[in-house]
Write an enzyme that holds these catalytic residues in place. Structure first.
Site, PDB file in Angstrom:
ATOM      1  N   ASP A  65       7.260  11.056   1.042  1.00  0.00           N
ATOM      2  CA  ASP A  65       6.383  10.108   1.944  1.00  0.00           C
ATOM      3  C   ASP A  65       6.737   9.004   1.943  1.00  0.00           C
ATOM      4  OD1 ASP A  65       4.259  11.834   2.628  1.00  0.00           O
ATOM      5  OD2 ASP A  65       2.767  11.347   1.339  1.00  0.00           O
ATOM      6  N   GLY A  66       7.506   8.276   1.033  1.00  0.00           N
ATOM      7  CA  GLY A  66       8.167   7.080   1.236  1.00  0.00           C
ATOM      8  C   GLY A  66       9.305   6.796   2.251  1.00  0.00           C
ATOM      9  N   ASN A 140       1.501   2.365   7.205  1.00  0.00           N
ATOM     10  CA  ASN A 140       0.436   2.558   6.076  1.00  0.00           C
ATOM     11  C   ASN A 140      -0.358   1.235   5.991  1.00  0.00           C
ATOM     12  OD1 ASN A 140       0.396   4.866   4.994  1.00  0.00           O
ATOM     13  ND2 ASN A 140       1.409   4.467   2.868  1.00  0.00           N
ATOM     14  N   ARG A 168     -10.809 -15.484  -2.117  1.00  0.00           N
ATOM     15  CA  ARG A 168      -9.931 -15.761  -3.313  1.00  0.00           C
ATOM     16  C   ARG A 168      -9.582 -14.511  -3.815  1.00  0.00           C
ATOM     17  NH1 ARG A 168      -9.673 -20.628  -5.892  1.00  0.00           N
ATOM     18  NH2 ARG A 168     -10.078 -19.524  -7.814  1.00  0.00           N
ATOM     19  N   GLN A 240       7.552  -2.163   1.687  1.00  0.00           N
ATOM     20  CA  GLN A 240       8.879  -1.822   1.731  1.00  0.00           C
ATOM     21  C   GLN A 240       9.616  -3.294   2.269  1.00  0.00           C
ATOM     22  OE1 GLN A 240       8.836   1.788   3.780  1.00  0.00           O
ATOM     23  NE2 GLN A 240       9.066   2.922   1.789  1.00  0.00           N
TER      24      GLN A 240
END
Lengths: 284, 284, 284, 284
Positions: A65-66, A140, A168, A240
């Site tokens: 998937d990456g 993504n 915050r 990435q």
């Protein structure tokens, strides 16, 4: 004539075993093909073998998937269709097990496949004058956070120019439906069917008890201004690609004006895939 | 004879307005007092005015909750009692508004106060041979995470030597009851009454759907081994002190063998304080 | 001389196959034993065979976790020790697989076992004058909710007389550590090691964004006043015993002044048990 | 010619003070108007004054958000436009403060307003043969749960005929974007901008750690089969209309083939409204 590109995760196919099978299959069928830059070198080919500067019709992606995320960010904007050849564990984005590569290539040549279109994000960094200084795509999610780990960042979020809230928090995630099963999910976001036209806004560990997860239309534009007492903030796409955000800069995130096209043979039930994936998480 | 120390947040009392009032009040009463190192310089005093090397009975802390955390880590281990003089917004740890400093000092001299004891953490970094290479205290929490922002770390957690779970996550929080209203809360942890003898284990954005929040006995010892594909991991105490963790090192976290003692005059309802604090978060 | 009782889930051991094996084993060893009331009838025995009115030293419980809850509420207050003989899927409370019943009985006669003590809840309903009108015990949790499904109830919660908060919600759970892996967990509560001396307060689907999960000392007393626009509210213990709460009544919940004692041979890692249990939930 | 209807929450306008003002304003302008049935009686009017059987163009709704839900379920299917005249606290659905009713009526007569269209749900109960036995509309959400409080129901959920998951839970919520700030939010669902075309699926207190919140397309159809060990289950729409579900029956939920039309003058920022609403929850 269909022009092929080959994109390989060089860690997963370290000995290029499957990549060479793909090459052989394309040679056998007399089909033109080119290599992604990193692969050109690994295959010992010359620059004429590179995808660079060419219109690639179909990109065969070998990895997980990456790998698909990286390939989509690079080839999606050109209108290239992607077929994932799975070399890893169960993947959401990879259609075909790598062992079935020949049948898959035959299917492409015969035009016998389905297209699944996924929205992508376009994130731009705007300088103090509102000019886009840098921009990039994500399949993504886009994350805005501290450069230094685990320091609070104060994010001011607007949708179509209207203020939403300021949090915050450890960071802010803007996710596509594709990304809804990734980082967004671990931050408490909902799971979205892949083809629904929405974007998700999810703060990471917000120091507030306001509603945390927001679903907006895929046509909305999100603007984020991040303040920090601890130095620079960064914009990261798909975990990435990272871009430092300057002191007076803002980030604009919206749907890209193209959708990446995945080639699909199988017709998996997204929810069962999800269930398998989650079970995999539990039983380690 | 009660020896006083003075610890000032130099950002909050930049012109030393209140610090000088404290000094004057102590002079008026003929009470011995010393300055924390940073304050020695700010007050233009000599090294003989420093707390260093002396047994301080009561430390007057001027600032906010963050100041109290730093002071507790530094003076708590010596058995010094702390009184917080609040210069900020509502604080959980600061008992007295700074305007009431004279009455507070009189109360201390007369012994008319209550002691609230809070457990602290002792975190140690153990090298490959199991020897403690470094150790430090925390009043709120110990966090183990990546040095680089928002990268997954794989943490293996054991309690008293028995494996609990391993999580792929943004980091792991081990919190005291005092810390339960801080970072732990934003990561989804429960709120714990300050004097309950427990520790909390809470992963940050875990990539798993396992039970996330664990409450263990205050007498348990937690061991954490953190693996990362992206370089070093760090141990951070109270969001203030950071220690790099080496490749084959583990982190041990347990209750310190002392409890820090806060001087209390007021008898606030913890839950109403919490409610005020949370309301403050919402209406910004 | 150790007096045994037998408590059987008549749905799980419908043909009394294992119950008769237990009886035979006790007969073989010449040990006195009695039946829980429901079992007296099922075994066709006379009233003299009943546990009622006798001091039972050890109760053998055949069934699942739910059976153990019922048995603990009934026999725990008398100081009876309980051994769970598991006839179901993985159980947290049942120590021994039913097939090993003979060895387990021998172990009890030889005194070769460990005792695991668990805190129980005592819940009382107080009328408008503050008198206890009814009271009952729970091993897992006390729940206060509407009688009619899914209607909001407004609960006002105090701890040791100090107001904590009021929530508009589907109901309120007060749980022991034992109950932390049950209903409380599905409502978002933390997991607590079984032997930690705390109670958990968790509202169900609160219509508020206040902190939801609270951990208090096992020595604290919780008072709940429930208001409803839709009729009566109920107090339910372990999801099994229900008591209607009148209009001007309040509920008081605290640790019972005894702890139920489970007989243990095995020394399972609670966290691995939990992991197994949760995995079981996922892969249906 | 625009035909008006009047729909009043008789608890909120018990003395019909504002209702009579509306009547007077319509009389002054010579505009035809009719009463909702309950109001006919309260106004002492005859059956000829009833909306029943007439085509109402614009319904003036006096009350709060709950009143608007009831009115939308009743008049939305006929294509009637609704204007909410707010008599309560801040409302998401009510556009105009009741004091401004004359200006609002003038705006309607002049056609000077904006239409905000909201999707509604259509829920049907199907018998064992798959025939629709009963059906009803909802503006916020459809809930499937036990009739008896707080008992687990086992729900099997499919989307467009494909299985999604089965949950053991307190109930299942299928929500519109409008309902996303209601019950769905307290069960952990995301907040959805009102005009996004999606549906939300959210289990209530699921006894599983699977992903809990699912966002699907507004064009998807959800089928739910509910099993229970404790008797009947019910389908409830907007927390107001309840239908018992038989043993072998299933429930089908999808977007209604009409959208209810709200008349809008003001152009409030949904997110700021939400923030106000949530702050109201906290500071009680």
């Amino acid at each position: 004539m269909c022009i092929f590109g080959i994109y390989t995760n060089l860690k997963k196919d370290a000995e290029l075993h499957y990549t060479r099978q793909v090459v052989q299959a394309l040679e056998d069928r007399g089909v033109p093909y080119y290599f992604d830059d990193a692969l050109v070198k690994a295959m010992g080919a010359g620059p004429e073998a590179s995808c660079r500067g060419r219109k690639i019709d179909v990109l065969l992606v070998l990895g997980g998937d990456g790998t698909m995320l990286t390939a989509a960010r690079k080839y999606g904007p050109q209108g290239t269709r992607l077929l994932g050849l799975n070399m890893g564990r169960m993947g959401f984005l990879l259609d075909t097990e790598v062992e079935n590569l020949r049948a898959a290539i035959d299917g492409i040549l015969a035009g016998k496949y389905r297209i699944e279109k996924r929205i992508m994000l376009k994130a731009g960094i705007l300088d103090a004058e509102g000019k886009i200084r840098a921009s990039a795509y994500g399949l993504n999610e886009a994350v805005i956070s501290q450069k230094k780990v685990l320091r609070i960042v104060n994010v001011h979020v607007a949708v179509n120019g209207l203020p939403v809230d300021n949090w915050r928090c450890d960071g802010l995630i803007v996710s596509t439906p594709t990304g809804s099963t990734g980082y967004s999910l671990s931050a408490g976001g909902p799971v979205v069917q892949p083809t629904v036209d929405v974007l998700l806004i999810t703060p990471i560990c917000p120091h507030t008890l306001q509603s945390s997860n927001i679903v907006i239309s895929g046509n909305d534009e999100i603007t984020v201004r991040a303040e920090s007492d601890y130095g620079s903030t960064v914009l990261t796409l798909d975990g990435q690609d990272a871009f430092e955000i300057g002191q007076n800069e803002t980030v604009s995130i919206k749907k890209a004006d193209f959708g990446v096209e995945f080639i699909r043979y199988t017709d998996k039930n997204f929810f069962l895939l999800l269930k398998e994936k989650l079970a995999e998480w539990v039983i380690k």
